[in-house]
Motif scaffolding. Sequence first.
Motif, PDB file in Angstrom:
ATOM      1  N   ARG A   1       5.995   1.055  12.153  1.00  0.00           N
ATOM      2  CA  ARG A   1       4.638   0.527  12.029  1.00  0.00           C
ATOM      3  C   ARG A   1       4.234   0.295  10.576  1.00  0.00           C
ATOM      4  O   ARG A   1       3.104  -0.105  10.291  1.00  0.00           O
ATOM      5  N   GLY A   2       5.141   0.622   9.645  1.00  0.00           N
ATOM      6  CA  GLY A   2       4.841   0.429   8.226  1.00  0.00           C
ATOM      7  C   GLY A   2       4.094   1.577   7.603  1.00  0.00           C
ATOM      8  O   GLY A   2       3.504   1.425   6.524  1.00  0.00           O
TER       9      GLY A   2
ATOM     10  N   PHE B   1      16.413  -0.725  22.250  1.00  0.00           N
ATOM     11  CA  PHE B   1      15.523  -1.083  21.144  1.00  0.00           C
ATOM     12  C   PHE B   1      16.247  -2.025  20.186  1.00  0.00           C
ATOM     13  O   PHE B   1      17.169  -1.619  19.480  1.00  0.00           O
ATOM     14  N   THR B   2      15.824  -3.262  20.169  1.00  0.00           N
ATOM     15  CA  THR B   2      16.427  -4.252  19.268  1.00  0.00           C
ATOM     16  C   THR B   2      15.461  -4.689  18.176  1.00  0.00           C
ATOM     17  O   THR B   2      15.891  -5.160  17.125  1.00  0.00           O
ATOM     18  N   THR B   3      14.153  -4.571  18.426  1.00  0.00           N
ATOM     19  CA  THR B   3      13.159  -4.975  17.435  1.00  0.00           C
ATOM     20  C   THR B   3      12.271  -3.796  17.067  1.00  0.00           C
ATOM     21  O   THR B   3      12.129  -2.824  17.822  1.00  0.00           O
ATOM     22  N   LEU B   4      11.628  -3.894  15.904  1.00  0.00           N
ATOM     23  CA  LEU B   4      10.712  -2.839  15.470  1.00  0.00           C
ATOM     24  C   LEU B   4       9.462  -2.825  16.336  1.00  0.00           C
ATOM     25  O   LEU B   4       8.825  -1.776  16.499  1.00  0.00           O
ATOM     26  N   GLY B   5       9.103  -3.973  16.906  1.00  0.00           N
ATOM     27  CA  GLY B   5       7.955  -4.002  17.804  1.00  0.00           C
ATOM     28  C   GLY B   5       8.150  -3.105  19.008  1.00  0.00           C
ATOM     29  O   GLY B   5       7.199  -2.473  19.494  1.00  0.00           O
TER      30      GLY B   5
ATOM     31  N   PRO C   1       2.311  -4.490  10.070  1.00  0.00           N
ATOM     32  CA  PRO C   1       2.820  -4.156  11.415  1.00  0.00           C
ATOM     33  C   PRO C   1       3.218  -5.389  12.219  1.00  0.00           C
ATOM     34  O   PRO C   1       4.245  -5.381  12.911  1.00  0.00           O
ATOM     35  N   HIS C   2       2.409  -6.435  12.144  1.00  0.00           N
ATOM     36  CA  HIS C   2       2.735  -7.675  12.868  1.00  0.00           C
ATOM     37  C   HIS C   2       3.998  -8.310  12.289  1.00  0.00           C
ATOM     38  O   HIS C   2       4.855  -8.807  13.026  1.00  0.00           O
ATOM     39  N   TRP C   3       4.109  -8.293  10.972  1.00  0.00           N
ATOM     40  CA  TRP C   3       5.285  -8.862  10.298  1.00  0.00           C
ATOM     41  C   TRP C   3       6.548  -8.099  10.697  1.00  0.00           C
ATOM     42  O   TRP C   3       7.599  -8.685  10.919  1.00  0.00           O
TER      43      TRP C   3
ATOM     44  N   SER D   1       0.809  -1.218   0.000  1.00  0.00           N
ATOM     45  CA  SER D   1       0.000   0.000   0.000  1.00  0.00           C
ATOM     46  C   SER D   1       0.840   1.264   0.000  1.00  0.00           C
ATOM     47  O   SER D   1       0.299   2.365  -0.169  1.00  0.00           O
ATOM     48  N   ASN D   2       2.149   1.164   0.239  1.00  0.00           N
ATOM     49  CA  ASN D   2       3.005   2.344   0.225  1.00  0.00           C
ATOM     50  C   ASN D   2       4.427   1.954  -0.179  1.00  0.00           C
ATOM     51  O   ASN D   2       4.755   0.766  -0.287  1.00  0.00           O
TER      52      ASN D   2
END
Length: 417
Positions: free
Chosen positions: A243-244, A213-217, A186-188, A161-162
């Motif tokens: 968050r994409g 901060f190690t992950t995008l989550g 976002p989950h991915w 979508s972007n």
Amino acid sequence: MRCPRCGRSRLVAHPELDRLAVAHVDCDAFYCSVEKRDRPELADRPVIVGGGSRGVVSSACYIARMRGVRSAMPMFTALAACPDAVVIRPDFASYARVARSLRAMMEALTPLVQPLSIDEAVLDLSGTEALHRAPPAVMLARLAARVEAEERITVSIGLSSNRLLAKLAAGIDKPRGFAVLGSEAPHWLAARGVRTLPGIGPAQERALVARGFTTLGQLQALGPREAQSRLGPDGPALVLRARGIDTRRIDPARETKSVSAETTFDRDLRTLPALEAELWRLCERLGARLRDKDLAAGGVVLKLKTAAFRSRTRTQRLHAPTRLPDTLFATARKLLAREIDGTEFRLIGIGAAPIRPGAEADRADLSDPALPRRVATQQAIDALRLRFGAAAVGRGRGLGDTGTGGARTGDVKTEPR
């Protein structure tokens, strides 16, 4: 499992497949793919396109990548990892011809095509379904098949979508991939490391890890205020990307900010004649790239790197925009002459900045009555090279010993074309 309509075994399934329209198209190991296409005997060989023993890797085929070779890697490191690689000097004219063909195929699908480099582009196919009587996903699959049939190279495609998510999707299943990221993005992203986001390099990764901060989550969980307090002014924008979310538009008219060419020597150079010979070749290459992109140089940027890896950059505005190599050379040579002080140099580069529209290039000028003749001469040279190859014709300044005492960038371990 095979497609019931075409019988092929490659299937792409996604619940939002027919509703997504932003695509990232990326050629697979582009330079190497073109070389292997033109030299079938190299199909099963590790191939590196790039500089000489002190240059860098411009492109590595997937066989070489399995041995640890990567783009921008120093050539001596690449050859240590893959000593049986075939190293080929870049043929930018050939790559540009293929790139023009691919761009024409993309523009047949949509006018909203924004090239990002010679081998990748982003497309917006919104609203094209009625025209093509097929959704964007189908037209992109046809594009990939057409590229393989007509140019005999492969591409990987990301659909989303972007722009951000389309780029990430394009890298999921390379080479020859077609991947989709929809509302599950976002989950991915959440479980992936912060380095997953384009633009986050080793230094920023270390800074983020130092802050926990190690992950995008972990970034996704931050609110705007906390993001700014913990990550600085760019924190909120980084969280949105984690968050994409990406609001950038696809702009076919995006301004090219610079065009350049450079070379690394196999042996350090310090004399003006030796450096001039290399500078002339780069000015020819720069002029060709400007003409190919229908652009002009409003100024010249000279780049030098010393044997001690210290960089020198010198700039000079031009009296009028140009894309003639002799005009570029005349200005760049003056900048170069001021740097000749006994220092040994390992690299020289020439760039055009600011960039001007091609229509402004080399207009008739009473102060230079020979300009129309020089433009006509360059046009004749370009026509001969297009018909008979880049080496078919050259100027006297480009002939003779370069003074390098060896091959120039990209000539080490090169097999005959």
